[in-house]
Scaffold this motif. Structure first.
Motif, PDB file in Angstrom:
ATOM      1  N   MET A   1       0.532  -1.131   0.146  1.00  0.00           N
ATOM      2  CA  MET A   1       0.034  -0.264  -0.191  1.00  0.00           C
ATOM      3  C   MET A   1       0.773   1.382   0.039  1.00  0.00           C
ATOM      4  SD  MET A   1      -3.278   0.603   1.723  1.00  0.00           S
ATOM      5  CE  MET A   1      -4.159   1.993   1.855  1.00  0.00           C
ATOM      6  N   MET A   2       1.962   1.382   0.768  1.00  0.00           N
ATOM      7  CA  MET A   2       2.920   2.541   0.702  1.00  0.00           C
ATOM      8  C   MET A   2       3.402   2.670  -0.691  1.00  0.00           C
ATOM      9  SD  MET A   2       2.936   3.935   3.443  1.00  0.00           S
ATOM     10  CE  MET A   2       4.345   4.409   4.469  1.00  0.00           C
ATOM     11  N   ASP A   3       3.657   1.963  -1.372  1.00  0.00           N
ATOM     12  CA  ASP A   3       4.276   1.958  -2.726  1.00  0.00           C
ATOM     13  C   ASP A   3       3.248   2.740  -3.933  1.00  0.00           C
ATOM     14  OD1 ASP A   3       6.524   0.724  -2.284  1.00  0.00           O
ATOM     15  OD2 ASP A   3       5.924  -1.286  -3.023  1.00  0.00           O
ATOM     16  N   TYR A   4       2.068   2.332  -3.554  1.00  0.00           N
ATOM     17  CA  TYR A   4       1.041   2.906  -4.313  1.00  0.00           C
ATOM     18  C   TYR A   4       0.996   4.697  -3.665  1.00  0.00           C
ATOM     19  CZ  TYR A   4      -3.800   4.376  -6.441  1.00  0.00           C
ATOM     20  OH  TYR A   4      -4.574   5.011  -6.799  1.00  0.00           O
ATOM     21  N   TRP A   5       1.035   4.873  -2.625  1.00  0.00           N
ATOM     22  CA  TRP A   5       0.790   6.104  -2.204  1.00  0.00           C
ATOM     23  C   TRP A   5       1.902   6.842  -2.561  1.00  0.00           C
ATOM     24  CZ3 TRP A   5       2.832   9.673   1.675  1.00  0.00           C
ATOM     25  CH2 TRP A   5       1.810  10.661   1.977  1.00  0.00           C
ATOM     26  N   TYR A   6       3.225   6.467  -2.584  1.00  0.00           N
ATOM     27  CA  TYR A   6       4.228   7.242  -3.063  1.00  0.00           C
ATOM     28  C   TYR A   6       4.337   7.608  -4.631  1.00  0.00           C
ATOM     29  CZ  TYR A   6       6.533   7.431   1.708  1.00  0.00           C
ATOM     30  OH  TYR A   6       6.677   7.157   2.746  1.00  0.00           O
ATOM     31  N   GLY A   7       3.617   6.372  -5.029  1.00  0.00           N
ATOM     32  CA  GLY A   7       3.612   6.689  -6.716  1.00  0.00           C
ATOM     33  C   GLY A   7       2.617   7.747  -7.039  1.00  0.00           C
ATOM     34  N   GLY A   8       1.695   7.615  -6.194  1.00  0.00           N
ATOM     35  CA  GLY A   8       0.393   8.696  -6.630  1.00  0.00           C
ATOM     36  C   GLY A   8       0.849  10.229  -6.241  1.00  0.00           C
ATOM     37  N   ILE A   9       1.689  10.389  -5.259  1.00  0.00           N
ATOM     38  CA  ILE A   9       2.163  11.585  -4.923  1.00  0.00           C
ATOM     39  C   ILE A   9       3.178  12.075  -5.894  1.00  0.00           C
ATOM     40  CG2 ILE A   9       3.477  12.790  -3.242  1.00  0.00           C
ATOM     41  CD1 ILE A   9       1.995  11.701  -0.831  1.00  0.00           C
ATOM     42  N   LEU A  10       4.075  11.333  -6.119  1.00  0.00           N
ATOM     43  CA  LEU A  10       5.155  11.426  -7.083  1.00  0.00           C
ATOM     44  C   LEU A  10       4.453  11.779  -8.462  1.00  0.00           C
ATOM     45  CD1 LEU A  10       8.034  11.631  -7.880  1.00  0.00           C
ATOM     46  CD2 LEU A  10       7.920   9.248  -8.391  1.00  0.00           C
ATOM     47  N   MET A  11       3.365  11.162  -8.935  1.00  0.00           N
ATOM     48  CA  MET A  11       2.828  11.341 -10.190  1.00  0.00           C
ATOM     49  C   MET A  11       1.984  12.777 -10.310  1.00  0.00           C
ATOM     50  SD  MET A  11      -0.446   9.541 -12.085  1.00  0.00           S
ATOM     51  CE  MET A  11      -1.687  10.387 -10.684  1.00  0.00           C
ATOM     52  N   TRP A  12       1.505  13.193  -8.986  1.00  0.00           N
ATOM     53  CA  TRP A  12       0.946  14.282  -9.045  1.00  0.00           C
ATOM     54  C   TRP A  12       1.797  15.582  -8.888  1.00  0.00           C
ATOM     55  CZ3 TRP A  12      -3.509  16.123 -10.104  1.00  0.00           C
ATOM     56  CH2 TRP A  12      -4.787  15.065 -10.310  1.00  0.00           C
ATOM     57  N   ILE A  13       3.269  15.324  -8.323  1.00  0.00           N
ATOM     58  CA  ILE A  13       4.311  16.393  -8.486  1.00  0.00           C
ATOM     59  C   ILE A  13       4.588  16.624  -9.847  1.00  0.00           C
ATOM     60  CG2 ILE A  13       6.495  16.824  -7.725  1.00  0.00           C
ATOM     61  CD1 ILE A  13       5.691  15.590  -4.990  1.00  0.00           C
ATOM     62  N   VAL A  14       4.741  15.413 -10.379  1.00  0.00           N
ATOM     63  CA  VAL A  14       5.219  15.679 -12.055  1.00  0.00           C
ATOM     64  C   VAL A  14       4.177  16.394 -12.693  1.00  0.00           C
ATOM     65  CG1 VAL A  14       5.771  14.261 -13.800  1.00  0.00           C
ATOM     66  CG2 VAL A  14       6.728  13.650 -11.799  1.00  0.00           C
ATOM     67  N   VAL A  15       2.868  16.072 -12.630  1.00  0.00           N
ATOM     68  CA  VAL A  15       1.940  16.836 -13.347  1.00  0.00           C
ATOM     69  C   VAL A  15       1.730  18.183 -12.928  1.00  0.00           C
ATOM     70  CG1 VAL A  15      -0.480  16.606 -13.582  1.00  0.00           C
ATOM     71  CG2 VAL A  15       0.334  14.632 -13.814  1.00  0.00           C
ATOM     72  N   LEU A  16       1.705  18.488 -11.863  1.00  0.00           N
ATOM     73  CA  LEU A  16       1.814  19.972 -11.441  1.00  0.00           C
ATOM     74  C   LEU A  16       3.230  20.571 -11.726  1.00  0.00           C
ATOM     75  CD1 LEU A  16       0.250  19.778  -7.676  1.00  0.00           C
ATOM     76  CD2 LEU A  16      -0.652  20.601  -9.815  1.00  0.00           C
ATOM     77  N   LEU A  17       4.195  19.817 -11.861  1.00  0.00           N
ATOM     78  CA  LEU A  17       5.239  20.671 -12.538  1.00  0.00           C
ATOM     79  C   LEU A  17       5.413  20.660 -13.933  1.00  0.00           C
ATOM     80  CD1 LEU A  17       8.238  21.602 -11.635  1.00  0.00           C
ATOM     81  CD2 LEU A  17       8.935  19.204 -12.254  1.00  0.00           C
ATOM     82  N   ILE A  18       4.757  19.867 -14.745  1.00  0.00           N
ATOM     83  CA  ILE A  18       4.558  20.366 -16.213  1.00  0.00           C
ATOM     84  C   ILE A  18       3.650  21.093 -16.292  1.00  0.00           C
ATOM     85  CG2 ILE A  18       3.675  18.943 -18.109  1.00  0.00           C
ATOM     86  CD1 ILE A  18       5.105  16.485 -17.167  1.00  0.00           C
ATOM     87  N   LEU A  19       2.396  21.107 -15.777  1.00  0.00           N
ATOM     88  CA  LEU A  19       1.572  22.286 -15.614  1.00  0.00           C
ATOM     89  C   LEU A  19       2.096  23.852 -15.439  1.00  0.00           C
ATOM     90  CD1 LEU A  19      -1.426  22.755 -16.305  1.00  0.00           C
ATOM     91  CD2 LEU A  19      -1.927  22.427 -13.885  1.00  0.00           C
ATOM     92  N   GLY A  20       2.991  23.854 -14.357  1.00  0.00           N
ATOM     93  CA  GLY A  20       3.338  25.089 -14.211  1.00  0.00           C
ATOM     94  C   GLY A  20       4.446  25.474 -15.104  1.00  0.00           C
ATOM     95  N   ILE A  21       5.430  24.546 -15.875  1.00  0.00           N
ATOM     96  CA  ILE A  21       6.254  24.867 -16.852  1.00  0.00           C
ATOM     97  C   ILE A  21       5.341  25.567 -18.016  1.00  0.00           C
ATOM     98  CG2 ILE A  21       7.747  23.960 -18.608  1.00  0.00           C
ATOM     99  CD1 ILE A  21       8.835  22.200 -16.274  1.00  0.00           C
ATOM    100  N   ALA A  22       4.196  24.969 -18.344  1.00  0.00           N
ATOM    101  CA  ALA A  22       3.473  25.121 -19.567  1.00  0.00           C
ATOM    102  C   ALA A  22       2.990  26.460 -19.396  1.00  0.00           C
ATOM    103  CB  ALA A  22       2.143  24.081 -19.815  1.00  0.00           C
ATOM    104  N   VAL A  23       2.257  26.795 -18.032  1.00  0.00           N
ATOM    105  CA  VAL A  23       1.749  28.115 -17.869  1.00  0.00           C
ATOM    106  C   VAL A  23       2.864  29.258 -17.902  1.00  0.00           C
ATOM    107  CG1 VAL A  23       1.026  29.487 -16.018  1.00  0.00           C
ATOM    108  CG2 VAL A  23       0.092  27.399 -16.417  1.00  0.00           C
ATOM    109  N   TYR A  24       4.282  28.778 -17.426  1.00  0.00           N
ATOM    110  CA  TYR A  24       5.283  29.531 -17.765  1.00  0.00           C
ATOM    111  C   TYR A  24       5.521  30.135 -19.274  1.00  0.00           C
ATOM    112  CZ  TYR A  24      10.090  31.607 -17.863  1.00  0.00           C
ATOM    113  OH  TYR A  24      11.245  32.174 -17.963  1.00  0.00           O
TER     114      TYR A  24
END
Length: 73
Positions: A1-24
């Motif tokens: 269960m911990m692997d899924y939680w860390y993978g989910g947070i990492l995925m959201w961080i990557v998505v938000l990072l890409i979104l921030g770069i696109a907005v920039y």
């Protein structure tokens, strides 16, 4: 269960990072498109050209007066 939680947070961080770069890049592109056009140079009238030529000494006062009369007719 911990692997899924860390993978989910990492995925959201990557998505938000890409979104921030696109907005920039969108903001930078929008700002560069708003550059003002260089001021356009208005055309000089024949009388203004004649005055400049007289001021530069290209023509004499008599020539200036004769050409000015011709232009005003």
């Amino acid at each position: 269960m911990m692997d899924y939680w860390y993978g989910g947070i990492l995925m959201w961080i990557v998505v938000l990072l890409i979104l921030g770069i696109a907005v920039y890049f969108i903001v930078v592109a929008a700002r560069s498109g708003r550059r003002e056009a260089p001021p356009t140079r208005r055309e000089e009238t024949p009388l203004e050209i004649l005055r400049v030529r007289y001021a530069k000494g290209e023509i004499t006062k008599e020539q200036f007066e004769a050409m000015k009369r011709d232009l005003q007719e």
